[in-house]
Design an enzyme around this catalytic site. Sequence first.
Site, PDB file in Angstrom:
ATOM      1  N   CYS A 197       5.354   2.995  -6.275  1.00 23.19           N
ATOM      2  CA  CYS A 197       3.923   3.048  -6.036  1.00 23.19           C
ATOM      3  C   CYS A 197       2.754   1.794  -6.825  1.00 23.19           C
ATOM      4  O   CYS A 197       2.845   2.247  -7.980  1.00 23.19           O
ATOM      5  CB  CYS A 197       2.962   4.860  -6.122  1.00 23.19           C
ATOM      6  SG  CYS A 197       1.322   5.220  -6.201  1.00 23.19           S
ATOM      7  N   ASN A 198       2.222   1.143  -6.279  1.00 18.47           N
ATOM      8  CA  ASN A 198       1.105   0.205  -6.808  1.00 18.47           C
ATOM      9  C   ASN A 198      -0.027   0.814  -7.705  1.00 18.47           C
ATOM     10  O   ASN A 198      -0.085   0.173  -8.702  1.00 18.47           O
ATOM     11  CB  ASN A 198       1.239  -0.505  -5.830  1.00 18.47           C
ATOM     12  CG  ASN A 198       1.471  -1.918  -5.028  1.00 18.47           C
ATOM     13  OD1 ASN A 198       1.633  -3.058  -5.836  1.00 18.47           O
ATOM     14  ND2 ASN A 198       2.025  -1.427  -4.722  1.00 18.47           N
ATOM     15  N   TYR A 244      -3.380   9.052  -4.251  1.00 21.06           N
ATOM     16  CA  TYR A 244      -3.180   8.493  -5.832  1.00 21.06           C
ATOM     17  C   TYR A 244      -4.431   7.450  -4.914  1.00 21.06           C
ATOM     18  O   TYR A 244      -5.075   7.029  -6.034  1.00 21.06           O
ATOM     19  CB  TYR A 244      -2.029   7.710  -6.428  1.00 21.06           C
ATOM     20  CG  TYR A 244      -1.216   8.786  -6.260  1.00 21.06           C
ATOM     21  CD1 TYR A 244      -1.755  10.175  -6.562  1.00 21.06           C
ATOM     22  CD2 TYR A 244       0.276   8.214  -6.989  1.00 21.06           C
ATOM     23  CE1 TYR A 244       0.048  10.569  -6.911  1.00 21.06           C
ATOM     24  CE2 TYR A 244       0.665   9.314  -7.936  1.00 21.06           C
ATOM     25  CZ  TYR A 244       0.369  10.571  -7.628  1.00 21.06           C
ATOM     26  OH  TYR A 244       1.711  10.922  -8.589  1.00 21.06           O
ATOM     27  N   GLY A 245      -4.428   6.655  -4.362  1.00 16.38           N
ATOM     28  CA  GLY A 245      -5.359   5.520  -3.863  1.00 16.38           C
ATOM     29  C   GLY A 245      -6.800   5.272  -4.266  1.00 16.38           C
ATOM     30  O   GLY A 245      -7.460   4.456  -4.316  1.00 16.38           O
ATOM     31  N   CYS A 273       1.174  -2.847  -1.657  1.00 16.16           N
ATOM     32  CA  CYS A 273       0.787  -0.565  -1.855  1.00 16.16           C
ATOM     33  C   CYS A 273       3.024  -0.497  -0.694  1.00 16.16           C
ATOM     34  O   CYS A 273       3.063  -1.696  -0.077  1.00 16.16           O
ATOM     35  CB  CYS A 273       0.226  -0.460  -0.590  1.00 16.16           C
ATOM     36  SG  CYS A 273       0.278   1.499   0.069  1.00 16.16           S
ATOM     37  N   THR A 274       3.025   0.187  -1.575  1.00 17.38           N
ATOM     38  CA  THR A 274       4.665   0.592  -1.426  1.00 17.38           C
ATOM     39  C   THR A 274       5.137   0.900   0.010  1.00 17.38           C
ATOM     40  O   THR A 274       5.822   1.081   0.534  1.00 17.38           O
ATOM     41  CB  THR A 274       5.563   1.359  -2.053  1.00 17.38           C
ATOM     42  OG1 THR A 274       4.884   2.760  -1.802  1.00 17.38           O
ATOM     43  CG2 THR A 274       5.548   0.549  -3.399  1.00 17.38           C
ATOM     44  N   HIS A 275       3.750   1.228   0.870  1.00 19.83           N
ATOM     45  CA  HIS A 275       4.008   2.556   2.488  1.00 19.83           C
ATOM     46  C   HIS A 275       3.677   0.827   3.017  1.00 19.83           C
ATOM     47  O   HIS A 275       4.148   0.841   4.816  1.00 19.83           O
ATOM     48  CB  HIS A 275       2.610   2.895   2.698  1.00 19.83           C
ATOM     49  CG  HIS A 275       2.272   4.196   2.472  1.00 19.83           C
ATOM     50  ND1 HIS A 275       2.229   4.752   1.185  1.00 19.83           N
ATOM     51  CD2 HIS A 275       2.202   5.138   3.199  1.00 19.83           C
ATOM     52  CE1 HIS A 275       2.405   5.883   0.723  1.00 19.83           C
ATOM     53  NE2 HIS A 275       2.808   6.476   2.010  1.00 19.83           N
ATOM     54  N   ASP A 288       6.637   7.983  -6.664  1.00 23.20           N
ATOM     55  CA  ASP A 288       5.558   7.389  -5.568  1.00 23.20           C
ATOM     56  C   ASP A 288       4.855   8.863  -5.503  1.00 23.20           C
ATOM     57  O   ASP A 288       4.979   9.739  -5.346  1.00 23.20           O
ATOM     58  CB  ASP A 288       6.052   6.426  -4.198  1.00 23.20           C
ATOM     59  CG  ASP A 288       4.949   5.958  -3.384  1.00 23.20           C
ATOM     60  OD1 ASP A 288       3.820   5.386  -3.623  1.00 23.20           O
ATOM     61  OD2 ASP A 288       4.508   6.569  -2.667  1.00 23.20           O
ATOM     62  N   SER A 289       3.454   8.022  -4.954  1.00 23.10           N
ATOM     63  CA  SER A 289       2.777   9.613  -4.440  1.00 23.10           C
ATOM     64  C   SER A 289       3.026  10.331  -2.910  1.00 23.10           C
ATOM     65  O   SER A 289       2.732  11.157  -2.862  1.00 23.10           O
ATOM     66  CB  SER A 289       1.175   8.711  -4.206  1.00 23.10           C
ATOM     67  OG  SER A 289       1.246   7.886  -2.740  1.00 23.10           O
ATOM     68  N   GLU A 297       1.257   7.161   7.283  1.00 24.11           N
ATOM     69  CA  GLU A 297       2.461   7.699   7.276  1.00 24.11           C
ATOM     70  C   GLU A 297       2.145   9.155   8.591  1.00 24.11           C
ATOM     71  O   GLU A 297       2.010   9.718   8.655  1.00 24.11           O
ATOM     72  CB  GLU A 297       1.268   8.948   6.730  1.00 24.11           C
ATOM     73  CG  GLU A 297       0.842   8.605   4.693  1.00 24.11           C
ATOM     74  CD  GLU A 297       1.862   9.301   4.166  1.00 24.11           C
ATOM     75  OE1 GLU A 297       2.322  10.435   4.082  1.00 24.11           O
ATOM     76  OE2 GLU A 297       2.476   8.617   2.930  1.00 24.11           O
TER      77      GLU A 297
END
Length: 271
Positions: free
Chosen positions: A78-79, A47-48, A190-192, A15-16, A158
């Site tokens: 990561c999407n 990365y977004g 989004c994986t977050h 992922d980022s 984050e």
Amino acid sequence: MFFLMNKNSAIGIFDSGIGGLTVGHQITKLMPYEQIVYFGDTKHLPYGDKSPNSIVSFSKDISSFLLKQKCKMIVVACNTASAIAFNDVKKICNGKAIAVNVIDPVVDYTCKSKTQAVGIIGTKNTIQSKVYATKINSNQPKIITKSLATPLLVPMIEEGFYKNKISNTILSNYLEREELKGIDHLILGCTHYPLIEDEIKQYYDGNVKIINSAKIVSKYIRKKLTEANLLNDQIINQKQEFHVSDYTESFEQSAQHFFGKRINLKETRLI
Ligand code: DGL
């Protein structure tokens, strides 16, 4: 470099940053004998809003690193990277590892669900790529898709802002927007976002079904590994590795929330 894929090899995940740990966590919950090698590209996060060229280049470097670790599968957790760089990752994996992204299993799940109008939230890059809407509608043209970029959510999570007043305000501000009106399902693109799933559920109070990609993707991975006879069915060596391209203590602390238990992050520079 060429080697035969082996049941006992690890699953590589990247992922980022640390968002993909939500997927890593579900994988280890569902498949407790699997080893994982995780790479979080914290040096290049987020990365977004990066250019597609950069995302492709980062994704290729990380995939090569994971292949050197002899991973049997590479999960683009990561999407944003899944939307932009998955074809390149697949090419690198060719014959050496199975490549999986976090979008296709969710699209498949959504198309089989009872949804009539599905909302998608994600980073600017993911939403601008229209990848979810395009894939869903090429399969089920009748499903109405409604998308909204929610760029504040990643830095908010984050920084550890969830389950509090600030996160509730930011979230409501996004979810009440016109763009998402009338949905019956919502894809956490989004994986977050699985970390704020409870707050999102609370906001909708049972009226909208939340589609959590971490759970769906790990089930898909188990199916893929089983079909390829690559599912690890015995305890060999439970070594889990967590690499980041830029180490900070705060990442290590947040990583625990994402993964659900204590982990050691190791700094690994790829270039
Ligand atoms: N976890 C990433 C995703 O799923 C988003 C974070 C970022 O912007 O780098 O898209």
